[in-house]
Write a protein that holds these residues in place. Structure first.
Motif, PDB file in Angstrom:
ATOM      1  N   VAL A   1      10.947  -4.856   2.451  1.00 14.50           N
ATOM      2  CA  VAL A   1      10.992  -3.708   1.539  1.00 14.50           C
ATOM      3  C   VAL A   1      10.769  -2.397   2.298  1.00 14.50           C
ATOM      4  O   VAL A   1      11.124  -1.328   1.788  1.00 14.50           O
ATOM      5  N   LEU A   2      10.243  -2.484   3.509  1.00 11.16           N
ATOM      6  CA  LEU A   2       9.976  -1.253   4.254  1.00 11.16           C
ATOM      7  C   LEU A   2      11.251  -0.573   4.719  1.00 11.16           C
ATOM      8  O   LEU A   2      11.278   0.648   4.908  1.00 11.16           O
TER       9      LEU A   2
ATOM     10  N   ASN B   1       3.401  -2.361 -10.743  1.00 11.43           N
ATOM     11  CA  ASN B   1       3.997  -1.061 -11.077  1.00 11.43           C
ATOM     12  C   ASN B   1       3.533   0.038 -10.125  1.00 11.43           C
ATOM     13  O   ASN B   1       3.489   1.213 -10.496  1.00 11.43           O
ATOM     14  N   PHE B   2       3.209  -0.348  -8.907  1.00 18.88           N
ATOM     15  CA  PHE B   2       2.759   0.627  -7.935  1.00 18.88           C
ATOM     16  C   PHE B   2       3.860   1.642  -7.621  1.00 18.88           C
ATOM     17  O   PHE B   2       3.578   2.757  -7.175  1.00 18.88           O
ATOM     18  N   GLY B   3       5.090   1.277  -7.873  1.00 13.67           N
ATOM     19  CA  GLY B   3       6.210   2.170  -7.606  1.00 13.67           C
ATOM     20  C   GLY B   3       6.241   3.396  -8.491  1.00 13.67           C
ATOM     21  O   GLY B   3       7.081   4.284  -8.283  1.00 13.67           O
ATOM     22  N   ARG B   4       5.330   3.482  -9.477  1.00 14.48           N
ATOM     23  CA  ARG B   4       5.279   4.685 -10.320  1.00 14.48           C
ATOM     24  C   ARG B   4       4.831   5.921  -9.549  1.00 14.48           C
ATOM     25  O   ARG B   4       5.124   7.050  -9.959  1.00 14.48           O
ATOM     26  N   LEU B   5       4.139   5.710  -8.450  1.00 21.39           N
ATOM     27  CA  LEU B   5       3.618   6.840  -7.680  1.00 21.39           C
ATOM     28  C   LEU B   5       4.731   7.446  -6.831  1.00 21.39           C
ATOM     29  O   LEU B   5       4.712   7.421  -5.603  1.00 21.39           O
ATOM     30  N   THR B   6       5.696   8.002  -7.495  1.00 23.60           N
ATOM     31  CA  THR B   6       6.904   8.477  -6.817  1.00 23.60           C
ATOM     32  C   THR B   6       6.663   9.709  -5.953  1.00 23.60           C
ATOM     33  O   THR B   6       7.492  10.021  -5.093  1.00 23.60           O
ATOM     34  N   GLU B   7       5.550  10.408  -6.171  1.00 28.38           N
ATOM     35  CA  GLU B   7       5.244  11.590  -5.371  1.00 28.38           C
ATOM     36  C   GLU B   7       4.390  11.263  -4.146  1.00 28.38           C
ATOM     37  O   GLU B   7       4.042  12.162  -3.383  1.00 28.38           O
ATOM     38  N   LEU B   8       4.097   9.997  -3.952  1.00 31.12           N
ATOM     39  CA  LEU B   8       3.213   9.605  -2.862  1.00 31.12           C
ATOM     40  C   LEU B   8       3.879   9.846  -1.501  1.00 31.12           C
ATOM     41  O   LEU B   8       5.013   9.417  -1.277  1.00 31.12           O
ATOM     42  N   LYS B   9       3.133  10.505  -0.585  1.00 31.71           N
ATOM     43  CA  LYS B   9       3.635  10.787   0.752  1.00 31.71           C
ATOM     44  C   LYS B   9       2.854  10.050   1.834  1.00 31.71           C
ATOM     45  O   LYS B   9       3.425   9.737   2.883  1.00 31.71           O
ATOM     46  N   ILE B  10       1.581   9.789   1.565  1.00 33.75           N
ATOM     47  CA  ILE B  10       0.732   9.113   2.551  1.00 33.75           C
ATOM     48  C   ILE B  10       0.040   7.941   1.879  1.00 33.75           C
ATOM     49  O   ILE B  10      -0.635   8.111   0.853  1.00 33.75           O
ATOM     50  N   LEU B  11       0.217   6.749   2.449  1.00 35.95           N
ATOM     51  CA  LEU B  11      -0.433   5.543   1.949  1.00 35.95           C
ATOM     52  C   LEU B  11      -1.035   4.800   3.137  1.00 35.95           C
ATOM     53  O   LEU B  11      -0.324   4.361   4.035  1.00 35.95           O
ATOM     54  N   GLU B  12      -2.361   4.668   3.120  1.00 37.95           N
ATOM     55  CA  GLU B  12      -3.062   3.974   4.189  1.00 37.95           C
ATOM     56  C   GLU B  12      -3.818   2.785   3.613  1.00 37.95           C
ATOM     57  O   GLU B  12      -4.653   2.939   2.731  1.00 37.95           O
ATOM     58  N   MET B  13      -3.518   1.586   4.133  1.00 39.45           N
ATOM     59  CA  MET B  13      -4.183   0.357   3.712  1.00 39.45           C
ATOM     60  C   MET B  13      -4.540  -0.467   4.948  1.00 39.45           C
ATOM     61  O   MET B  13      -4.206  -1.632   5.052  1.00 39.45           O
TER      62      MET B  13
ATOM     63  N   THR C   1       8.413  -3.129  -5.906  1.00 41.14           N
ATOM     64  CA  THR C   1       8.661  -1.769  -6.395  1.00 41.14           C
ATOM     65  C   THR C   1       8.341  -0.710  -5.348  1.00 41.14           C
ATOM     66  O   THR C   1       8.516   0.483  -5.616  1.00 41.14           O
ATOM     67  N   LEU C   2       7.909  -1.130  -4.168  1.00 38.19           N
ATOM     68  CA  LEU C   2       7.539  -0.156  -3.141  1.00 38.19           C
ATOM     69  C   LEU C   2       8.700   0.753  -2.729  1.00 38.19           C
ATOM     70  O   LEU C   2       8.469   1.936  -2.448  1.00 38.19           O
ATOM     71  N   PRO C   3       9.940   0.292  -2.662  1.00 36.38           N
ATOM     72  CA  PRO C   3      11.038   1.190  -2.289  1.00 36.38           C
ATOM     73  C   PRO C   3      11.230   2.375  -3.221  1.00 36.38           C
ATOM     74  O   PRO C   3      11.943   3.321  -2.851  1.00 36.38           O
ATOM     75  N   LYS C   4      10.581   2.359  -4.403  1.00 36.10           N
ATOM     76  CA  LYS C   4      10.675   3.510  -5.293  1.00 36.10           C
ATOM     77  C   LYS C   4       9.900   4.709  -4.773  1.00 36.10           C
ATOM     78  O   LYS C   4      10.059   5.826  -5.272  1.00 36.10           O
ATOM     79  N   LEU C   5       9.077   4.476  -3.762  1.00 34.62           N
ATOM     80  CA  LEU C   5       8.332   5.583  -3.164  1.00 34.62           C
ATOM     81  C   LEU C   5       9.240   6.321  -2.183  1.00 34.62           C
ATOM     82  O   LEU C   5       9.081   6.247  -0.958  1.00 34.62           O
ATOM     83  N   THR C   6      10.187   7.017  -2.718  1.00 35.33           N
ATOM     84  CA  THR C   6      11.232   7.632  -1.903  1.00 35.33           C
ATOM     85  C   THR C   6      10.733   8.815  -1.083  1.00 35.33           C
ATOM     86  O   THR C   6      11.429   9.249  -0.155  1.00 35.33           O
ATOM     87  N   LYS C   7       9.535   9.318  -1.387  1.00 35.62           N
ATOM     88  CA  LYS C   7       8.985  10.445  -0.642  1.00 35.62           C
ATOM     89  C   LYS C   7       7.898  10.022   0.350  1.00 35.62           C
ATOM     90  O   LYS C   7       7.289  10.877   1.000  1.00 35.62           O
TER      91      LYS C   7
ATOM     92  N   ASN D   1      13.743   0.083   3.126  1.00 37.44           N
ATOM     93  CA  ASN D   1      14.356   0.850   2.033  1.00 37.44           C
ATOM     94  C   ASN D   1      13.559   2.098   1.702  1.00 37.44           C
ATOM     95  O   ASN D   1      13.679   2.635   0.600  1.00 37.44           O
ATOM     96  N   LEU D   2      12.750   2.553   2.658  1.00 35.94           N
ATOM     97  CA  LEU D   2      11.992   3.787   2.466  1.00 35.94           C
ATOM     98  C   LEU D   2      12.667   4.894   3.265  1.00 35.94           C
ATOM     99  O   LEU D   2      12.421   5.046   4.467  1.00 35.94           O
ATOM    100  N   PRO D   3      13.519   5.664   2.639  1.00 39.96           N
ATOM    101  CA  PRO D   3      14.380   6.595   3.395  1.00 39.96           C
ATOM    102  C   PRO D   3      13.615   7.726   4.067  1.00 39.96           C
ATOM    103  O   PRO D   3      14.078   8.257   5.081  1.00 39.96           O
ATOM    104  N   SER D   4      12.465   8.119   3.530  1.00 35.51           N
ATOM    105  CA  SER D   4      11.741   9.270   4.079  1.00 35.51           C
ATOM    106  C   SER D   4      10.639   8.871   5.046  1.00 35.51           C
ATOM    107  O   SER D   4       9.921   9.745   5.552  1.00 35.51           O
ATOM    108  N   LEU D   5      10.491   7.582   5.325  1.00 33.91           N
ATOM    109  CA  LEU D   5       9.394   7.117   6.157  1.00 33.91           C
ATOM    110  C   LEU D   5       9.534   7.651   7.589  1.00 33.91           C
ATOM    111  O   LEU D   5      10.566   7.476   8.229  1.00 33.91           O
ATOM    112  N   GLN D   6       8.442   8.275   8.078  1.00 35.30           N
ATOM    113  CA  GLN D   6       8.439   8.832   9.418  1.00 35.30           C
ATOM    114  C   GLN D   6       7.455   8.116  10.350  1.00 35.30           C
ATOM    115  O   GLN D   6       7.710   8.024  11.549  1.00 35.30           O
TER     116      GLN D   6
END
Length: 594
Positions: A209-210, A163-175, A186-192, A212-217
């Protein structure tokens, strides 16, 4: 004498003194920030309780904290809690009482897990758990719906919660540098999501799945094990930065040319060519493709009009397309360690070029048009086969460094102006030219190039010039052969003794002989040709000056003890005529009659 404190308590004392000094000007209720960082503290100072109602920012990084006290979480107004670089192995459940917390930094500790009740910190926008021993993420972390930044670098994570896709406000993810191989569906739910760093992991296939991330820069996938890139990558319409370096890619999809990238990094792969569509990337500013196996570049390379930096070192390039002259914004061009045999004249149209590095190639000459690069500051041509440099190089007034040798001590050295032996044009040369040592290039097949096209420098005019010499006047340096000292010493002794004996004979004989101002007396028994007289006179003068070694008479060994010597008429060879071993005249007369 001023007071000094150990470093472990210096900051704490300074803070106490600061509070005491400011007590008359500022009330205690006005303190919002306390900094105890780099204090070598083993426990949290209790003085913090004095500001529990107003404290908003607390810095405890770079200490030796192993646990946090429960009373610390009574500071309900705390918004920024910095605990990085300590020795914490767990985070107390009391963290849930910090309902106003916005930023939590737990990086560089020994945490193995986060408490599940962190979910009650609803205002958290930034969490940094990098450089810990986290093996999994708690479900409570996925409940932080206001989270904007999440840093999980250098951990032991192998997967993310479903359910990591719940973090819909996430803008920066570093792993970066984890054990991640798969991403949740559920990663594509991170639309921001704007920045995603998955570098230094174990991905073998490009995660679909990457796309489908429309805002990815910005997307980092470097240092993985990728063997291919999905052709749907062009769907990332806002992607501007892509790092695919240090993978196992053998080709790039043609669709990559339709991305609006400004930075593309594909170094350290197994690419043999670049797709022709890459020339359509008119927004690309930086392209790094070092350490591949690229053999040629697209002919339409010049269409990448926004290109500022082009890195293509350590490849198998043999030529550069002439369209490179259309790159008017290009400032940095690196083509080191290739097999390039010539640079097109159109390089002179790259008017913004500041650094040009052509080290370790197969260049024989540079085009004259290089003198049009008025902004050029650094030129590196070490490890090539250059015979000379173009005369137009003197027009580069901004040139600060010119490298032509592997161990060159000075960036700029004095040049000599010469005329090319075949074309007659003016060129520049110096002590480092021509370049003839192919051993500098350890990564290219220079030996194969030189075998096919040998370079002959034997016809090149070698001259010795001085300060007052002009360029167009040829000067030759001629050196006569130097005689052997032992032979000249023996020859001088023979002449000296012969003259001495003849003088004694003249005194005893009534026959008149002509005398000379020098010591050599010529009689009827001695050959009187002009050559022999000149050489004998020189030898006598040399012997009188006690320097028979410098007598430049003999042109060969045969001229020393042959028929031209006075004793040649005797028909004998007298090796015993050495200093200290000369017999007197009577003994010579008894054995040989003159």
């Amino acid at each position: 004498m001023p007071l000094t404190f150990p470093s472990s308590v210096a900051k704490k004392v300074r803070l106490a003194l600061l509070h005491k000094c400011n007590s008359s000007r500022k009330r205690r209720d006005d303190i919002t920030t306390v900094d105890y960082s780099h204090g070598n503290l083993s426990c949290v100072p209790e003085d913090i309780l004095q500001y529990e109602n107003t404290l908003e920012e607390l810095h405890l990084e770079a200490n030796c904290l192993q646990e946090l006290p429960k009373w610390l979480f009574q500071c309900h107004a705390l918004r920024h809690l910095i605990l990085s670089d300590n020795e914490l192995d767990c985070l107390p459940p009391s963290i849930s009482s910090l309902t106003s917390l916005e930023r939590l930094d737990l990086s560089r500790n020994d945490l193995t897990a986060l408490p599940d009740n962190i979910r009650y910190c609803k205002q958290l926008t930034s969490v940094d758990c990098s450089s810990n021993r986290l093996e999994r993420l708690c479900e409570g972390l996925t409940m932080l719906v206001n989270l904007h930044e999440l840093y999980l670098n250098d951990t032991l994570l192998e997967f993310l919660p479903g359910n990591f896709g719940r973090l819909t406000e996430l803008k920066i993810l570093e792993m970066r540098a984890t054990r991640m191989r798969l991403l949740p569906v559920t990663l594509p739910k991170l639309t921001k999501l704007e920045r995603l760093d998955l570098g230094a992991n174990s991905f073998i296939e490009f995660p679909n799945v990457l796309t489908n991330l429309p805002s990815l820069q910005e997307l980092w996938l470097d240092s993985n094990k990728l063997i291919s890139i999905d052709n749907s990558i062009h769907q990332l319409t806002n992607l501007t930065f892509l790092d695919l370096s240090q993978n196992q890619l053998t080709e790039l999809p043609n669709s990559i040319g339709f991305c609006k990238l400004t930075d593309l990094h594909i170094s350290d792969n197994f690419l043999t060519t670049l797709p022709e569509t890459i020339a359509k990337m008119t927004t690309l500013e930086i392209l790094t493709a070092n350490n591949n196996q690229i053999e040629h570049l697209p002919n339409e390379l010049g269409n990448m009009s926004s290109l500022v930096e082009l890195h293509l070192s350590f490849n198998n390039l043999t030529s550069v397309p002439t369209s490179i002259g259309l790159l008017r914004h290009l400032q940095f061009l690196a083509l080191d360690h290739n097999q390039i045999q010539s640079i097109p004249a159109s390089i002179g149209s790259c008017s913004s070029l500041s650094v040009l590095s052509l080290r370790s190639n197969c260049l024989i000459q540079l085009p004259d048009e290089i003198g049009r690069l008025s902004l050029l500051k650094v030129l590196n041509v070490s490890g090539n086969f250059l015979q000379y440099l173009p005369f137009t190089l003197l027009k580069l007034k901004n040139l600060q460094a010119l490298w032509m040798n592997e161990n060159q001590a000075k960036p700029l050295i004095a040049f000599e102006q010469e005329r090319h032996p075949s074309t007659g044009q003016r060129v520049l040369t110096c002590i480092l030219l021509p370049q003839t040592d192919p051993s500098m290039n350890r990564y290219t097949s220079k030996s194969r190039f030189t075998n096919d096209q040998p370079i002959d420098y034997s016809d090149r005019l070698t001259t010795l010039r001085f300060a007052n010499d002009t360029i167009d006047e040829p000067h030759n340096l001629v050196r006569n052969p130097t005689p052997y000292p032992k032979e000249m010493r023996a020859f001088a002794n023979i002449l000296r003794n012969y003259n001495h004996n003849k003088q004694r004979q003249i005194i005893q004989s009534p026959k008149k002989h002509s005398s000379s101002s020098n010591l050599l007396m010529v009689c009827d028994d001695v050959p009187t040709n002009e050559t022999w007289t000149q050489r004998a006179n020189s030898a006598s003068v040399g012997s009188m000056n006690s320097d028979p070694l410098c007598c430049p008479l003999a042109q060969s060994h045969d001229e020393l003890l042959c028929s031209t010597s006075p004793l040649g008429e005797l028909g004998i060879n007298r090796p015993d005529l050495l200093p200290g071993q000369i017999n007197d005249l009577d003994e010579i007369k008894s054995n040989h009659s003159f």
